[in-house]
Design an enzyme around this catalytic site. Sequence first.
Site, PDB file in Angstrom:
ATOM      1  N   ASP A  82       2.737  39.786  -1.448  1.00 44.89           N
ATOM      2  CA  ASP A  82       3.639  39.522  -0.312  1.00 44.89           C
ATOM      3  C   ASP A  82       2.948  39.866   1.015  1.00 44.89           C
ATOM      4  OD1 ASP A  82       6.097  38.591   0.616  1.00 44.89           O
ATOM      5  OD2 ASP A  82       7.021  40.585   0.612  1.00 44.89           O
ATOM      6  N   LYS A  94      13.648  34.006  -5.719  1.00 42.65           N
ATOM      7  CA  LYS A  94      12.216  34.158  -5.985  1.00 42.65           C
ATOM      8  C   LYS A  94      11.949  34.189  -7.488  1.00 42.65           C
ATOM      9  CE  LYS A  94      11.543  36.409  -1.541  1.00 42.65           C
ATOM     10  NZ  LYS A  94      11.559  37.654  -0.766  1.00 42.65           N
ATOM     11  N   GLN A 140      11.465  43.966  -2.074  1.00 38.41           N
ATOM     12  CA  GLN A 140      12.389  43.244  -1.195  1.00 38.41           C
ATOM     13  C   GLN A 140      12.781  44.156  -0.031  1.00 38.41           C
ATOM     14  OE1 GLN A 140      13.221  39.985  -1.459  1.00 38.41           O
ATOM     15  NE2 GLN A 140      14.274  40.215   0.494  1.00 38.41           N
TER      16      GLN A 140
END
Length: 289
Positions: free
Chosen positions: A127, A60, A104
Site C-alpha cells: 500500500d 479490496k 486500513q
Amino acid sequence: MSHTTSPTARLMDGTAFARRMVEEAAERAAALAARTGRAPCLATVLVGDDPASVTYVRMKRNRCAKAGVQSRHIALPADTTTAQLVDAIGELSDDSGVHGILLQHPVGPHIDERAAFEAIAPEKDVDGVTAHSFAAMSLGMDGFASCTPGGIMQLLDHYDVDLTGKHAVVVGRSAILGKPMGMLLLGRNATVTYCHSRTTDLAAHTSEADVLIAAVGRPRFLHGDQLKPGAVVIDAGYNPGNVGDVDFPSAAAVASLITPVPGGVGPMTIATLLTQTVDAATRQLGAAG
Ligand code: NAP
C-alpha cells in the site's frame, strides 16, 4: 451515476483501465501459482468497525479473490492499543505465507498510525505507506508507490499526458496521497506546487495548473472557474454520496481531460494494490516475471 461533459473534456475512464490492470495481475498471479505452488497473499488489517472502512476492506478482498490473490483478514477491536497493533502487524511481517500487508486507515485517534505503518516490512508494503516506500518514491528508487498516487500516475500515462515541464498543482498534502503524489509528479519532471489548508489565494495557484490533482476531502470543493482552460483534472476525492472534491459539471466545461467520481481514481487505487501484491509475491517467492 451519469455525467454530462462539455465538448472539450474527455473522460479518463479508471474503471475500464483498472479492469485491464486487474486482469493482467490475475494472469501473473495464476502463472506464479503454477510455478511455485503458492498464490500471492494479501493480509488486511482492520481496527474497529467503521462502516466505510469495513466496506473498503471488503471491496479490496473481493477484488483479490477475483484476481486469484488470497487474502487473510485480521479484525481487531476498536480499543486495540498501538503496541497490540504493532505486534499484530509485526507477526504478519514475519509470516512467510503473507506477501503484502494493508492496514486500513484511518485507525482510531488513540493509535499512533505512523508506528503501526512502520511495523510493515518494506518488502510487504504493497500500500506504499511506510517511510521506506515514501523515500523510495521520492528518490526514484525501486519500491512500492502509495496506491492512490501510483494509480493516478498509471492513468496519466494511459491517457498519454506528457508531464515534462508541466505545472502540476496538488491540493492536499496528506502522507498517503497529496505528498507522495507531488513526489511522483516531480520525478516525471513536472513543476510541482503543493496547496493545503494554509495556502492563501488557492485559486491563484489552481488557475495556473496544467495538471490539477484534487486530494482535499471536501465535496465539490474545486470549481471550473478556478481552473486553467485545457487543464487535466484528477479528482482523488471520495466523499459521502460518491461525490468528488471537484465540481464535475463546471470543471468538465473547461478541462481537456477529467476523471469522474466514481469510476476514475478509485478503481485505479485497488488495481495498483493488487498489482503491487503480485509484484511483492513474485519477489518473495523468488520467481521471475
Ligand atoms: P486528509 O488526510 O484529510 O488530507 C486532506 C488535505 O487537504 C490536507 O493536506 C489539508 O491541508 C487539505 N485541505 C483541507 N482543507 C483545505 C482547504 N480549504 N484548502 C486547501 N487544502 C485543504 O485526506 P486524504 O486522506 O489525503 O484524502 C483526500 C481525499 O481523497 C478524500 O476525499 C479521500 O476520501 C480521498 N481518497 C480517495 C482514495 C481513492 O482510492 N479514491 C484514496 C485515499 C483518499 P492541511 O494539511 O493543511 O490540513
